[in-house]
Design an enzyme around this catalytic site. Structure first.
Site, PDB file in Angstrom:
ATOM      1  N   ARG A   1      13.538  25.603 -24.951  1.00  0.00           N
ATOM      2  CA  ARG A   1      12.272  25.247 -24.326  1.00  0.00           C
ATOM      3  C   ARG A   1      12.244  25.760 -22.879  1.00  0.00           C
ATOM      4  NH1 ARG A   1       6.959  24.122 -24.888  1.00  0.00           N
ATOM      5  NH2 ARG A   1       6.331  22.024 -24.255  1.00  0.00           N
ATOM      6  N   SER A  38       7.495  18.572 -25.833  1.00  0.00           N
ATOM      7  CA  SER A  38       6.843  19.407 -26.843  1.00  0.00           C
ATOM      8  C   SER A  38       6.552  18.600 -28.092  1.00  0.00           C
ATOM      9  CB  SER A  38       7.748  20.585 -27.214  1.00  0.00           C
ATOM     10  OG  SER A  38       7.257  21.279 -28.336  1.00  0.00           O
ATOM     11  N   SER A  39       5.610  19.098 -28.892  1.00  0.00           N
ATOM     12  CA  SER A  39       5.328  18.506 -30.208  1.00  0.00           C
ATOM     13  C   SER A  39       5.925  19.321 -31.348  1.00  0.00           C
ATOM     14  CB  SER A  39       3.804  18.387 -30.415  1.00  0.00           C
ATOM     15  OG  SER A  39       3.238  17.489 -29.493  1.00  0.00           O
ATOM     16  N   THR A  54       6.609  29.236 -28.873  1.00  0.00           N
ATOM     17  CA  THR A  54       5.240  29.124 -28.364  1.00  0.00           C
ATOM     18  C   THR A  54       5.064  29.725 -26.974  1.00  0.00           C
ATOM     19  OG1 THR A  54       3.460  27.527 -27.938  1.00  0.00           O
ATOM     20  CG2 THR A  54       5.680  26.872 -27.312  1.00  0.00           C
ATOM     21  N   GLY A  94       0.232  24.317 -33.714  1.00  0.00           N
ATOM     22  CA  GLY A  94      -0.922  23.428 -33.709  1.00  0.00           C
ATOM     23  C   GLY A  94      -0.968  22.412 -32.592  1.00  0.00           C
ATOM     24  N   GLY A  95      -0.169  22.599 -31.511  1.00  0.00           N
ATOM     25  CA  GLY A  95      -0.226  21.653 -30.402  1.00  0.00           C
ATOM     26  C   GLY A  95       0.078  20.242 -30.869  1.00  0.00           C
ATOM     27  N   ASN A 105       2.330  28.148 -25.686  1.00  0.00           N
ATOM     28  CA  ASN A 105       1.487  26.962 -25.522  1.00  0.00           C
ATOM     29  C   ASN A 105       0.066  27.275 -25.974  1.00  0.00           C
ATOM     30  OD1 ASN A 105       1.261  24.228 -25.045  1.00  0.00           O
ATOM     31  ND2 ASN A 105       0.586  24.476 -22.937  1.00  0.00           N
ATOM     32  N   THR A 133       1.003  28.227 -30.972  1.00  0.00           N
ATOM     33  CA  THR A 133       2.423  28.230 -31.270  1.00  0.00           C
ATOM     34  C   THR A 133       2.594  28.982 -32.578  1.00  0.00           C
ATOM     35  OG1 THR A 133       2.542  26.073 -30.220  1.00  0.00           O
ATOM     36  CG2 THR A 133       4.372  26.643 -31.642  1.00  0.00           C
ATOM     37  N   ASP A 153       2.209  21.184 -20.412  1.00  0.00           N
ATOM     38  CA  ASP A 153       2.821  20.200 -21.316  1.00  0.00           C
ATOM     39  C   ASP A 153       3.569  19.106 -20.571  1.00  0.00           C
ATOM     40  OD1 ASP A 153       1.838  20.973 -23.715  1.00  0.00           O
ATOM     41  OD2 ASP A 153       3.676  21.890 -24.478  1.00  0.00           O
TER      42      ASP A 153
END
Length: 599
Positions: free
Chosen positions: A132, A480-481, A427, A501-502, A429, A409, A451
């Site tokens: 990340r 992050s998701s 990603t 997909g955020g 973002n 992403t 984020d």
């Protein structure tokens, strides 16, 4: 006389079949419904991408015996399978796919972003790699607020100040160093060829570049990257050549990590930041390192779930969701029935509230992972739930834990002939990231700083609320998701799953897993299946057109649920299922250019 009698009997039987079909409503060709389970008939040969029944399309799965790659672009999937055919393993293929996506899928594929990897080797040993992005050393908690303490619109989304320190290149170097078989030069070469010789634009990629042309020019007024020399719009089938990006990839090929984080590429990146008011420095680049973390492992029914720990919130949220709904008979109730949907929405409401309160970078804050996925804790989260009425999100907060101190992403899945499996979600973002293109290097920078929780209680670009645990800080990874996940059945590899997909990543992965495990869908059917999403705040459930029957909508609205039908779609799944006969089922999303390739 016997022929007439037989004909009459056949006619009666045919009439009964047609009448039965009319009574049960329209169904997908070759589809039969039974006890909430959906299955294709063996003789069905239908293909295509039309919306039908409970599915976005009737796309069929791809199968293979020796390996499978499912990614967001057909060229990237082809590159991955070529690596497998050349004797490479799943990690070799994954690294090649990552760099290929940086060329063929500029909206999300990247060298200027970051992500997460879940890897399970053939023996069942699991590993997770966090690459990340990080906040630069000059990052400050209130850097996106004005003098009155208000958020400055778009400052964390567009332009040079929106970018965190990229992690993708270091992540791929580290993954290959530890697990790769083929040479580093070999896994980089396909991406170099695509950049220098050109990639044929799909319709979707051409439209994407055309739509973002104005914003590219606004952020990069002196550059013409991703634009045609004659400034006309791109058309499907035209060739996009990226010479500068090809040179960056050649430096990475020759020098490994140093080819990006030091030397000429680093100089160009820092110069770009200085030109546009960004804060990433040479020290930021030199000091960035991906980190191996212990996998987050749990169970759902009789299945083992291997997923990503924080800095991703995805794994914690996924295990919470699965364990919250586990006591309920989802299979008996059926796919997207009112009861099934209700408990899933209520689980999502509580999980996203927990996400906002507790989740952040574990290197900076205490993240109570085991407490959050504890079954007794989750049981208590149901205390205020009633089937009679929707819970009001204003009354739902993050749970109480004793002793605790307070979009665009892409995902790809790979399985090789030996049963090694990789799930990577990576990603920039937002689509095309911050829209900043590094001069002389030709790659896009991320806008991951958004984020962070740039102000407690203020939603980010995906509507997610954050708190102090995810506040901006130098060297800190933003929450992050992303939810790359591998599922085992009885100790054997069963499923590899993930999506972009955020904020909707978590719920899309959640539904895709349930569709297979509880509703008996094939992997491709599960990917095709229409989806919905709830994230605590705003207090509404969005859903794809057709995801809910009229009866389900009526019942949910009567209980106070706010439903909003989407004009677009949810998820871009790329998944692989290990079938009982030993073959691999590649399932890529018909909602975009996603493609599975197997052999």
């Amino acid at each position: 006389m016997k022929r007439k009698t037989l004909s009459l009997q056949c006619a009666i039987i045919l009439f009964c079949i047609v009448l039965s079909a009319c009574r049960t409503g329209p169904q997908q060709p070759g589809l039969r419904q039974s006890t909430g389970m959906y299955q294709y008939d063996n003789e069905t040969k239908s293909v295509g991408v039309r919306k039908t029944g409970p599915y976005y399309s009737d796309r069929q799965a791809v199968t293979g015996k020796n390996g499978m790659v499912a990614s967001a672009h057909p060229e990237a999937s082809r590159v991955g399978v070529d690596m497998l055919k050349a004797g490479g393993n799943a990690v070799d293929a994954a690294v090649a796919v990552q760099f290929a996506l940086a060329v063929v899928y500029p909206g999300a594929g990247n060298v200027g972003g970051g992500g997460f990897m879940v890897y399970r080797d053939r023996s069942g040993q699991a590993y997770t790699l966090d690459f990340r992005e990080k906040g630069p050393e000059k990052a400050q908690k209130d850097m996106y607020l004005d003098s009155a303490g208000n958020v400055i619109p778009s400052l964390s989304i567009t332009g040079h100040l929106a970018s965190g320190v990229p992690g993708s290149v270091d992540g791929m170097v580290e993954a290959h160093r530890r697990f790769g078989k083929l040479s580093w030069a070999q896994v980089l070469q396909p991406a170099i060829d695509l950049a220098e010789k050109g990639v044929v634009l799909t319709e979707r990629e051409a439209l994407g570049l055309n739509r973002t042309k104005k914003s590219f020019l606004a952020v990069n007024p002196d550059k013409r990257y991703f634009m045609k020399p004659d400034t006309t719009d791109w058309k499907t089938g035209e060739l996009l050549i990226q010479t500068d990006l090809g040179q960056v990839l050649r430096r990475i090929q020759a020098q490994g990590r140093a080819g990006f984080y030091e030397g000429e590429t680093a100089r160009l990146l820092v110069a770009e930041m200085q030109r546009g008011g960004g804060i990433i420095t040479e020290n930021d680049l030199k000091n960035y390192h991906a980190i191996w973390r212990d996998p987050l492992v749990g169970t759902y029914r009789n299945y083992k779930i291997i997923t990503m720990p924080p800095t991703s919130s995805g794994g914690v949220a996924l295990l919470q969701l699965l364990r919250l709904v586990e006591p309920y008979p989802l299979r008996k109730w059926g796919w997207n029935s009112d009861s099934t949907v209700q408990v899933m929405i209520e689980a999502e409401r509580r999980v996203y509230a927990d996400r906002a309160k507790f989740l952040g970078d574990p290197d900076f804050v205490k993240v109570p992972v085991q407490e959050l996925i504890d079954r007794n804790y989750l049981k208590n989260r149901w205390a205020d739930f009633s089937f009679d009425r929707a819970t009001d999100s204003k009354n739902v907060k993050g749970g109480n834990l004793p002793g605790y101190e307070s979009l665009e992403t892409t995902h790809f899945s790979v399985v090789d002939k030996d049963g090694n499996a990789v799930a990577i979600t990576t990603t920039l973002n937002g689509g095309y990231g911050s829209r900043v293109v590094v001069g002389g290097a030709g790659f896009l920078m991320n806008n991951e700083m958004d984020d962070f929780s740039i102000k407690p209680g203020v939603p980010n670009m995906f509507g997610l609320i954050g708190n102090q645990a995810n506040a901006v800080a130098p060297g800190k990874r933003m929450l992050s998701s992303m939810t790359p996940t591998i599922v085992e059945q009885e100790g054997k590899l069963y499923m590899v799953v993930g999506t972009p997909g955020g904020s909707t990543i978590i719920t899309s992965v959640f539904q895709t897993i349930l569709n297979v495990l509880d509703h008996g869908m094939t992997m491709q059917q599960s990917v095709n299946a229409l989806k919905f999403h709830h994230q605590w705040l705003p207090d509404k459930t969005t859903f794809e057109n057709g995801a809910f029957s009229d009866e389900t909508i009526r019942k949910l609205q009567a209980r106070g649920y706010i439903l909003e039908q989407l004009t677009n779609s949810l998820g871009r799944m790329d998944c692989i299922l290990f079938r009982p006969d030993g073959t691999l089922e590649g399932a890529s999303d018909p909602r975009a250019d996603n493609t599975s390739v197997g052999y």
